[in-house]
Design a protein around this motif. Sequence first.
Motif, mmCIF file in Angstrom:
data_model
loop_
_atom_site.group_PDB
_atom_site.id
_atom_site.type_symbol
_atom_site.label_atom_id
_atom_site.label_comp_id
_atom_site.label_asym_id
_atom_site.label_seq_id
_atom_site.Cartn_x
_atom_site.Cartn_y
_atom_site.Cartn_z
ATOM 1 N N VAL A 31 0.844 -1.203 0.000
ATOM 2 C CA VAL A 31 0.000 0.000 0.000
ATOM 3 C C VAL A 31 0.873 1.245 0.000
ATOM 4 C CG1 VAL A 31 -1.826 -1.225 1.213
ATOM 5 C CG2 VAL A 31 -0.154 0.073 2.528
ATOM 6 N N ASN A 32 0.250 2.382 -0.350
ATOM 7 C CA ASN A 32 0.926 3.683 -0.340
ATOM 8 C C ASN A 32 0.002 4.689 0.337
ATOM 9 O OD1 ASN A 32 -0.927 4.791 -2.361
ATOM 10 N ND2 ASN A 32 0.161 3.440 -3.794
ATOM 11 N N PRO A 33 0.453 5.926 0.550
ATOM 12 C CA PRO A 33 -0.409 6.898 1.245
ATOM 13 C C PRO A 33 -1.753 7.144 0.579
ATOM 14 C CG PRO A 33 1.856 7.675 1.229
ATOM 15 C CD PRO A 33 1.814 6.460 0.353
ATOM 16 N N PRO A 53 7.480 3.347 2.371
ATOM 17 C CA PRO A 53 7.869 4.502 3.180
ATOM 18 C C PRO A 53 7.167 5.778 2.699
ATOM 19 C CG PRO A 53 9.777 3.186 2.610
ATOM 20 C CD PRO A 53 8.640 2.634 1.815
ATOM 21 N N GLY A 54 6.792 6.602 3.637
ATOM 22 C CA GLY A 54 6.096 7.845 3.308
ATOM 23 C C GLY A 54 5.330 8.349 4.507
ATOM 24 N N ASN A 55 4.608 9.462 4.324
ATOM 25 C CA ASN A 55 3.841 10.073 5.399
ATOM 26 C C ASN A 55 2.363 9.745 5.200
ATOM 27 O OD1 ASN A 55 3.133 11.548 7.614
ATOM 28 N ND2 ASN A 55 3.308 13.545 6.623
ATOM 29 N N VAL A 81 5.453 6.782 8.288
ATOM 30 C CA VAL A 81 5.114 7.710 9.362
ATOM 31 C C VAL A 81 3.595 7.873 9.416
ATOM 32 C CG1 VAL A 81 5.404 10.046 10.256
ATOM 33 C CG2 VAL A 81 7.308 8.909 9.089
ATOM 34 N N LEU A 82 3.017 7.603 10.589
ATOM 35 C CA LEU A 82 1.588 7.832 10.818
ATOM 36 C C LEU A 82 1.443 9.099 11.643
ATOM 37 C CD1 LEU A 82 0.406 4.213 11.792
ATOM 38 C CD2 LEU A 82 0.523 5.237 9.516
ATOM 39 N N SER A 83 0.725 10.088 11.128
ATOM 40 C CA SER A 83 0.564 11.356 11.848
ATOM 41 C C SER A 83 -0.866 11.848 11.692
ATOM 42 C CB SER A 83 1.547 12.396 11.322
ATOM 43 O OG SER A 83 1.308 12.639 9.941
ATOM 44 N N LEU A 84 -1.266 12.776 12.555
ATOM 45 C CA LEU A 84 -2.621 13.314 12.532
ATOM 46 C C LEU A 84 -2.700 14.525 11.618
ATOM 47 C CD1 LEU A 84 -3.540 13.035 16.294
ATOM 48 C CD2 LEU A 84 -4.436 11.668 14.425
#
Length: 521
Positions: A31-33, A53-55, A81-84
């Motif tokens: 999967v990708n973002p 890899p990615g945000n 990276v998992l971010s809000l």
Amino acid sequence: MGRQKNRCWKKMHPTMSERLESRRLYSVVTVNPGNYQSAINNSNVGDTIEFTPGNYVLPTNSTGPAEIWPTGRQYVGNGAVLSLSDGMGDSACHEETVKLLGSSNTTEFTGFVVTDAQIDCESGSFSVENNTFENGVVGIFVASVTNSQFNDNSFSQLSGGGIYGYPGDGNSFDGNNFNYAYEPIHLSSVCIDTDVSDNVITNATRMGIELQNNMSNMTVDNNWIGDWSSASNGNGHMAISCSTGGSGAPPYNDQGQNITISGNTLLGIGNELAAIEIMGNLNINLTNNYCRGWWCMELDGTMDNSLNVSNNVEIGAGGMWIYDGCAWPMTPPQGSGNQVFSPNDSNAPAAPTPAQTASNVAPAVVTAPAPAPAPTPAPAPTPAPAPAPAAVTAPTPTPTPTPTPTPTPAPAAVTAAPAVSTPAATTTASTVTTPAATTTTTTTATPATAASPTPATDTSPTPAVAPGIVESSDKPKVTITKKVTKAIRTAHPGTTVAVKKLKHKDLKKKAKLRPELPLIF
């Protein structure tokens, strides 16, 4: 009868048209973002979800988790990276998170960087390992998790805590690294078989490890806790608090049992009360801990003579233990082998390092101290003497064996002797008496060979007789070809040689030589 047999056979052997059980192969979904949420929703139990890899920006949800990921998958982050999306941490500890659903099928979550968010693990079996949690409130929240592993994660800059919640039975919280987490590990539950070991905790604000309620069959081993941050806002620092007491009224049921706190390094800031708080009523053991910078080592709330305190080191002004303020009747600890030093005692042992204490944290660093102990310098002296013998042995086989071949030039010197001065050689030869040498050789050829004089007498008369050639008076004669005989007569006149025509193949069989005088062509 035949038809009945046929019916039985049909029951045992279904026809091709009958339906077989359904089977499927597990798949790997990359999967990708842009597509990860739909891919996760369409996945099946047992699938592996590989994140590139990615945000990955999580949606904001003020009433519940940001996303719910289904159970029984392997979520592999590969540094994703998992971010809000709003960039704000979760103050309620249950919102704006990724909620991992659990079941009897273990859900795996590994290799992610979770920033400004948290992971919820509820009701099932989980493996949350090798992740980084940073810049949020809580890293991992657990509730009713069983037979799960929360190991080898890194936590930093968390205003609430690293791992928080209400676990079930059979869980491990091992090998984690906490830095600047308000309270790194805080668990409260009625559960059994909990392991909290090999963690490194630095710059904590309140308790390093706090374990509450009736937790039994618990191990808290080989943790390193020190380098505290600012003051604890009136709560007081304590490295390990196992407040596993039961009800506050008689008969004081639900006390913790079978608890071991061993091998920990607990460093205080010098003005706090105790390193360890412990309660329980059966088989409580505090052994081989190192405590420094606390007034005393242990705040004792155990009952029924259940506490064994042995082989600990306490460097502080208050000694080993004091009583906790508990409602139930308390009993003093038993044990032996403890060492108590005053804070300024120069004989007090130095504190172990994090790598020496927590064996599972950063394995590459842990192996580095292994060469540090004295075993490595000890072998160093042994190799030092080894080169010395090597240097000595080199002179032993010196070129002295090479000079020994100087006797071999002796034949060359003998052949040169006749050319230099015949009279001198004759004078010497007359003294030695060539006939005597001849007689000796003829009469006792075999004894002369065995004795060492033969080479000695052979060196002086060699000018008269050709070296290496059998004389005419000697037996047996040498049988060689005619062509070779001519060459020998030319080189050594006066030598009698018996000649016999032989084929080349017979030459080796027929030629008989004296063993001590090789034939020279």
